[in-house]
Structures are given as structure tokens and as C-alpha cells.
Design a protein around this motif. Structure first.
Motif, short mmCIF file in Angstrom:
data_model
loop_
_atom_site.label_atom_id
_atom_site.label_comp_id
_atom_site.label_asym_id
_atom_site.label_seq_id
_atom_site.Cartn_x
_atom_site.Cartn_y
_atom_site.Cartn_z
N VAL A 111 0.83 -1.22 0.00
CA VAL A 111 0.00 0.00 0.00
C VAL A 111 0.86 1.27 0.00
O VAL A 111 0.34 2.35 0.22
CB VAL A 111 -1.01 0.01 1.17
N ASP A 112 2.16 1.11 -0.26
CA ASP A 112 3.04 2.30 -0.30
C ASP A 112 2.50 3.34 -1.28
O ASP A 112 2.28 4.50 -0.91
CB ASP A 112 4.45 1.90 -0.79
N SER A 114 -0.42 3.51 -2.92
CA SER A 114 -1.79 3.97 -2.65
C SER A 114 -1.78 4.96 -1.48
O SER A 114 -2.57 5.91 -1.45
CB SER A 114 -2.68 2.79 -2.30
N GLY A 115 -0.87 4.75 -0.52
CA GLY A 115 -0.73 5.69 0.60
C GLY A 115 -0.24 7.05 0.12
O GLY A 115 -0.68 8.10 0.60
N GLN A 256 -1.27 5.63 4.39
CA GLN A 256 -1.33 4.16 4.35
C GLN A 256 -2.08 3.55 5.53
O GLN A 256 -2.44 2.37 5.50
CB GLN A 256 0.09 3.58 4.40
N ALA A 260 -3.88 -0.02 5.57
CA ALA A 260 -3.28 -1.14 6.29
C ALA A 260 -4.28 -1.72 7.29
O ALA A 260 -4.41 -2.94 7.41
CB ALA A 260 -2.02 -0.66 7.01
#
Ligand SMILES: NC(=O)c1ccc[n+]([C@@H]2O[C@H](COP(=O)([O-])OP(=O)(O)OC[C@H]3O[C@@H](n4cnc5c(N)ncnc54)[C@H](OP(=O)(O)O)[C@@H]3O)[C@@H](O)[C@H]2O)c1
Length: 267
Positions: A111-112, A114-115, A256, A260
């Protein structure tokens, strides 16, 4: 909730890294997930490459663990050790969160990027239609590249010290997002709407130069740095001096947290 009360009821998330001393995300994710009422703690663990496989196998047996974060240098080597990958992690080719299901099954996601997009949106930055220069094609750079394309940037130019990695990323992002113009570039930021540093240049303790030619920054640009320490890197300081709009590494990390939490099943 009293963060000093860690008991057998507490759900634990690990965060595997080597080195571990630079890790700061554990406090943020603990506070974020506890704030929604979960008895939860995220604990950094210093795991060397030679023990990664054993640590992942142990995680399968740790029944009060909901999963683990993984960061440098484990994001890619962990791929073959997991039972399942999300489509996003498979495309990006790296993992930064692992969920442990009650039966011990381990699933990896990333999710790097997307964060990063969520952090930009929370700062009021509309990425759609922008011409973006992305510096870096490492683990985080790959994730940010796919997320920028997904967010609808008009043009994505990727520059990396190792050109082969930049070319490979250009080709996989173009294949996945044929509507986005993707090409290889250099460190000249002239003419871009946004510059994103996804290299580790600028990290505290490193003085290896700047990821982009600072003289080519101009006041109409948005300049983002995903490095978290120092908070204001030399790139961001130079961008601020030029009057650019800034986006900090911390904003990407904060972006994130909800992703997460949802992935770990703790909503
Ligand atoms: N804010 C956040 O939420 C967040 C999330 C993830 C990562 N990060 C940060 O992002 C940075 C990169 O992490 P990563 O996981 O992508 O690491 P990585 O996979 O090791 O990639 C490092 C990147 O930096 C480049 N680089 C390193 N030293 C360089 C040098 N001397 N000159 C030019 N380029 C150099 C590498 O180029 P080569 O390919 O040529 O080696 C590569 O593009 C780290 O600072 C990390 O802490 C922040």
C-alpha cells in the motif's frame, strides 16, 4: 486506551526491518488502530536477511499476531515466502504488509503507492492530468509509479540511477496503463507539474547528492519527498525556498494507515 497495558488479549503486528533504528511507523500505526478501539500494538523487530524465512514461518505460528509490516531490505525477498499475494503486490513486485489469517495463512499486499496517492488527496492535491517526474525505481518507487498511473496522471517520466530498473518499470507501467504516457527521463525537472523523490537520497546520515537538479525546480511545481527522516529534506527545503508546494514523506505514511488497517481486518 492505556498504551502501557499489553496483555494476552492484545493483537500484535510486527514490523520486520534491517536496520531497525530508522523505523518510525510503528507508533503511528499503533495510535491509529488503537484509536478505533482495538487492543493493538505494532512492534519493530530487527530481522536480518538470513533469518527472514524463519521469521516468516514463525509468524504463521504466532496466533496473537495479525500480521507484519516489512521494510528495507525485505520487501522483495519476502514474496516467495508468502502463501498469497494481492494482485497489487504481484504487479508491483514487492510487499509492505502481511496479513496473518487465523489459520496461519499469510497474504502480502503493498500500500506504499496507494498511501502516497491518499496522502496527496488528503493534502488537497489532485493528481489527475499532471505531468510527473518520478525519481527512483526501487521498491517504493515501483509502488508509487503504479499508483500515480492508477490516479490518472497524464504523463509519468521515471528516472533512476540504475537505468535498467527504470526501463523495466516504464515497460510494466505502460503495459498496465496504456492511457498514460510513460517514458524514461533524467534529473531535469523543467516543465513538470510535480516532482516525486522515491529514492533514498536525502535520508538522514546520507550525503550522496540530490535526486533532482535543484536549479530546475520552479515555483509552480508540487515537490514531494517520500523520505521521512529528516522531515524536511534538502530537496524539500530547496523547493520551499523556490515557493513550490510541498508534500512530505509523513503524509504518504499517514495515507497508508487506513489502508493497512482494512487489509489487516481490524476495521
Ligand atoms: N514515506 C513512506 O511512507 C515511505 C514508504 C516506503 C519507503 N520510504 C522511503 O523511500 C526511500 C526508498 O525506499 P525503497 O524501499 O524504495 O528502497 P530501495 O528499494 O532500496 O530503493 C532505493 C532507491 O534509491 C536509489 N538510490 C539509492 N542510493 C542512491 C544514490 N547514491 N544515487 C542515486 N540513487 C540512489 C536507488 O537507485 P538504484 O536502483 O540505482 O540503486 C533506488 O531507486 C527510503 O528512504 C524509504 O525510507 C518512505
Amino acid at each position: 486506551m492505556d498504551t502501557r497495558r499489553i496483555t494476552g488479549q492484545t493483537k500484535i503486528m510486527l514490523l520486520m526491518a534491517d536496520p531497525v533504528s530508522h523505523v518510525v511507523g510503528t507508533e503511528a500505526i499503533t495510535a491509529f488502530i488503537r484509536a478505533s478501539g482495538h487492543d493493538f500494538i505494532c512492534v519493530p523487530v530487527h530481522v536480518g536477511a538470513q533469518h527472514l524465512a524463519a521469521a516468516i514461518d514463525a509468524l504463521r505460528g504466532f496466533r496473537n499476531c495479525v500480521g507484519s509490516g516489512v521494510t528495507i531490505p525485505h520487501k522483495i525477498p519476502v514474496l516467495p515466502l508468502l502463501d498469497e499475494l494481492t494482485a497489487r503486490a504481484r504487479t508491483i513486485g514487492s510487499v509492505n504488509y502481511i496479513r496473518r489469517d487465523p489459520d496461519g495463512k499469510l497474504t502480502g499486499d503493498n500500500v506504499d503507492g496507494s498511501g502516497f496517492v491518499r496522502g496527496a488527496a488528503e493534502a488537497g492535491i489532485e493528481l489527475g492530468g499532471l505531468r510527473v517526474l518520478l525519481l527512483g525505481a526501487g521498491g517504493a518507487g515501483r509502488s508509487v509509479a503504479f499508483a500515480l498511473a492508477e490516479a490518472g496522471v497524464a504523463e509519468l517520466v521515471i528516472s533512476n540511477r540504475n537505468q535498467g530498473k527504470a526501463l523495466a518499470l516504464v515497460s510494466s507501467v505502460s503495459a498496465a496503463y496504456p492511457g498514460v504516457r510513460v517514458r524514461i527521463g533524467d534529473t531535469d525537472a523543467s516543465g513538470f507539474d510535480m516532482v516525486v523523490n522515491a529514492t533514498s537520497l536525502g535520508m538522514a546520515g546520507k550525503d550522496d547528492g540530490d535526486p533532482v537538479d535543484l536549479a530546475t525546480l520552479s515555483s509552480d511545481m508540487i515537490v514531494a519527498d517520500i523520505v521521512m527522516r529528516p522531515e524536511k529534506t534538502r530537496l524539500l527545503q530547496a523547493a520551499e525556498d523556490k515557493g513550490c508546494r510541498l508534500l512530505f514523506g509523513r503524509q504518504m505514511m499517514d495515507g497508508q494507515l487506513a489502508l493497512a488497517q482494512a487489509f489487516l481486518g481490524l476495521t
